[in-house]
Scaffold this active site. Structure first.
Site, PDB file in Angstrom:
ATOM      1  N   CYS A 158       0.845  -1.191   0.000  1.00 23.31           N
ATOM      2  CA  CYS A 158       0.000   0.000   0.000  1.00 23.31           C
ATOM      3  C   CYS A 158       0.887   1.250   0.000  1.00 23.31           C
ATOM      4  O   CYS A 158       1.780   1.368   0.848  1.00 23.31           O
ATOM      5  CB  CYS A 158      -0.896   0.009   1.247  1.00 23.31           C
ATOM      6  SG  CYS A 158      -1.620   1.624   1.565  1.00 23.31           S
ATOM      7  N   LYS A 215       0.742   7.881  13.571  1.00 29.23           N
ATOM      8  CA  LYS A 215       0.976   7.119  14.781  1.00 29.23           C
ATOM      9  C   LYS A 215       1.836   5.898  14.464  1.00 29.23           C
ATOM     10  O   LYS A 215       2.751   5.571  15.215  1.00 29.23           O
ATOM     11  CB  LYS A 215      -0.391   6.712  15.345  1.00 29.23           C
ATOM     12  CG  LYS A 215      -0.373   6.281  16.783  1.00 29.23           C
ATOM     13  CD  LYS A 215      -0.065   7.411  17.749  1.00 29.23           C
ATOM     14  CE  LYS A 215       0.250   6.840  19.104  1.00 29.23           C
ATOM     15  NZ  LYS A 215      -0.508   7.304  20.200  1.00 29.23           N
TER      16      LYS A 215
END
Ligand code: MSP
Length: 504
Positions: A143, A297
């Site tokens: 991805c 994050k």
């Protein structure tokens, strides 16, 4: 009355909020506050996107149901909205029963119309993006956004006839060259459509955490369809009456480029299919980067927005984000950069100018703002240009350009203090009128700065007006009052602690 409807993306609750979320929310708030200053009827929407895989997985990890998890996480997002002093008119949660019912009505309508059909499907799915990828979109089989390998998913899904809207979308883009701003993003979106659109799956059979498909409740609505619809469902239930006729189409959907495709292709097609108008504009801003990378994050390069704002103040942070990074482009932020701008621009240039002005009015005029002997022609024309330039910048969502214009004026006022040297004028009683004029001009210049800066730094600017003895009601903050000559002479100034204590 003109209306203005601005939205932020609704944020995922699978993780805690970070500075990137604060950034878009503040940008939308700046626009909302500015349009209120223009006397428009404003609706500002933000909220949370609570369905979908990542949220369900995050809940599972914590041993909670997805709803329990969302109920806890949403508080953090709502706290952030409060902390940044966003003046949103509503906070939508996609788990609101009214939203869920409206989503079901919407897709039922498309199904009845024949725009949705069932098909077996297999594809490469990134569950963090909640999107299917074709081989050519992947980078080394991974991805491009998350760097993870997508899974092969095989399901019987409901599909939306997106391909049928390709030409209508292109025609719309050609007729509305400012639909997506900045223009580079417009070109990106248009060329994506031009390359060819395939129908998209709008349901998931393997996931339980979502809104059931009304005619086949074993499946749930694809999270992106559920989420995009928030922009219209909120208008139906945010108040006791429907706000749809008043505020739709939205004036601006703000977001970063990560979610451009969903908003520039799928959302307009869904609206076309349902016979609704399209939003006026999408504004795509850049990424705030830390250490050269998008904050996320997973990469572990996030600043805790609560920590930063509690330490340095909310307005200083609001200022820094839009001063440091040209709005629309990617840009690096850092604590060092923040502290240096804070000291040089907020403490020295703005804060100190306010303190000096108040101190001189106290010392030379017994604390009472003097009346000018003559209206300054030079400042009148400078401030008129400033008012026009800042309004034009905000009309184009050029938040950084707007701040730059205001800051040029702050600097000009500082120079004016040095050039006129009121402390010297005070030594000679023959210069009394000149001294009064200088002090009046400083109060007036700061009053105008406060009005123009108000959308960026709502609390600080009210405090500046208060210290200068100038009224700060919403009516006084109207942009039309940012004209030279409006300062209240005879008002009493008030000294107080520095607005921005220097960071050492
Ligand atoms: N839930 C979807 C949006 C649905 S809208 C119908 C989503 N959520 S998100 O929590 O991932 O938020 C993405 C958005 O957060 C970005 O488009 C942008 O507005 C903001 N940002 C997240 N990180 C950011 C940066 N590092 N820099 C700038 N904006 C950032 O996508």
């Amino acid at each position: 009355m003109n209306t203005f409807y601005v939205t932020t993306p609704i944020y995922y609750v699978n993780d805690v909020p970070h500075i990137g979320h604060a950034y878009t929310t503040i940008a939308a708030d700046i626009l909302a506050r500015h349009h209120r200053q223009l006397g428009e009827d404003v609706f500002f929407l933000t909220g949370t996107d609570e369905h979908g895989n990542p949220a369900a997985r995050a809940a599972q990890k914590r041993g909670l149901t997805p709803k329990e998890h969302a109920d806890e996480m949403v508080v953090k997002f709502q706290d952030l909205v409060k902390l940044v002093n966003a003046s949103n008119d509503f906070f939508i949660r996609t788990t609101d029963p009214e939203h869920c019912a409206a989503v079901q009505r919407f897709i039922q309508k498309l199904y009845d119309k024949g725009d949705i059909y069932i098909k077996s499907y297999s594809g490469l799915y990134c569950s963090s993006c909640e999107a299917f990828y074709s081989e050519k979109d992947l980078m080394d089989g991974k991805c491009p956004d998350h760097g993870t390998e997508p899974e092969l998913v095989e399901e019987e899904n409901y599909f939306f006839r997106l391909s049928g809207y390709q030409q209508t979308l292109l025609d719309f883009y050609d007729g509305n060259p400012d639909f997506v701003k900045p223009s580079t993003r417009f070109n990106e979106a248009r060329s994506f459509i031009e390359q060819g659109l395939e129908d998209i799956s709008i349901s998931r059979a393997t996931l339980e955490w979502g809104i059931p498909i009304p005619w086949d409740p074993k499946q749930v609505v694809y999270v992106w369809v559920d989420a995009l619809l928030n922009y219209i469902t909120a208008l139906e239930y945010a108040r006791n009456e429907s706000l749809f006729l008043k505020f739709w189409p939205a004036t601006y959907h703000l977001m970063a480029k990560d979610i451009l495709k969903f908003h520039a292709v799928i959302w307009p097609a869904l609206l076309m299919a349902s016979g609704n108008e399209l939003p006026r504009h999408l504004f795509i801003h850049g990424y705030l980067l830390m250490g050269g990378q998008k904050m996320s994050k997973t990469r572990g390069n996030v600043l805790d927005p609560f920590e930063v704002m509690n330490k340095y103040g909310v307005d200083a942070f609001r200022f820094y984000c839009f001063r440091e990074v040209a709005f629309g482009q990617d840009g690096v932020i850092s604590l060092e950069g923040f502290e240096s701008r804070y000291n040089s621009e907020l403490a020295n240039e703005l804060g100190n100018l306010v303190s000096r002005t108040v101190a001189m009015v106290k010392k030379y005029c017994e604390g009472v703002v003097p009346g000018p002997t003559a209206k300054s022609k030079e400042f009148s024309s400078i401030s008129l240009r400033l008012q026009e330039n800042t309004m034009a910048a905000l009309e184009n969502v050029e938040l950084t350009v707007c701040l730059e214009k205001i800051w040029e004026f702050v600097r000009a006022l500082n120079k004016y203090v040095e050039d006129t040297a009121p402390w010297k004028l005070a030594r000679d009683s023959a210069s009394r009128d000149a001294l009064n004029d200088v002090l009046y001009n400083l109060v007036e210049g700061l009053r105008i700065c406060a009005i123009l800066l108000h959308p960026f730094m709502p609390e600080t600017t009210l405090e500046i007006l208060r210290r200068l003895g100038q009224p700060g009601s919403p009516g006084n903050l109207a942009i039309e009052n940012a004209k030279w000559g409006g300062a209240l002479s005879g008002a009493t100034v008030e000294s107080a602690d520095p607005l921005f204590p220097k960071l050492i």
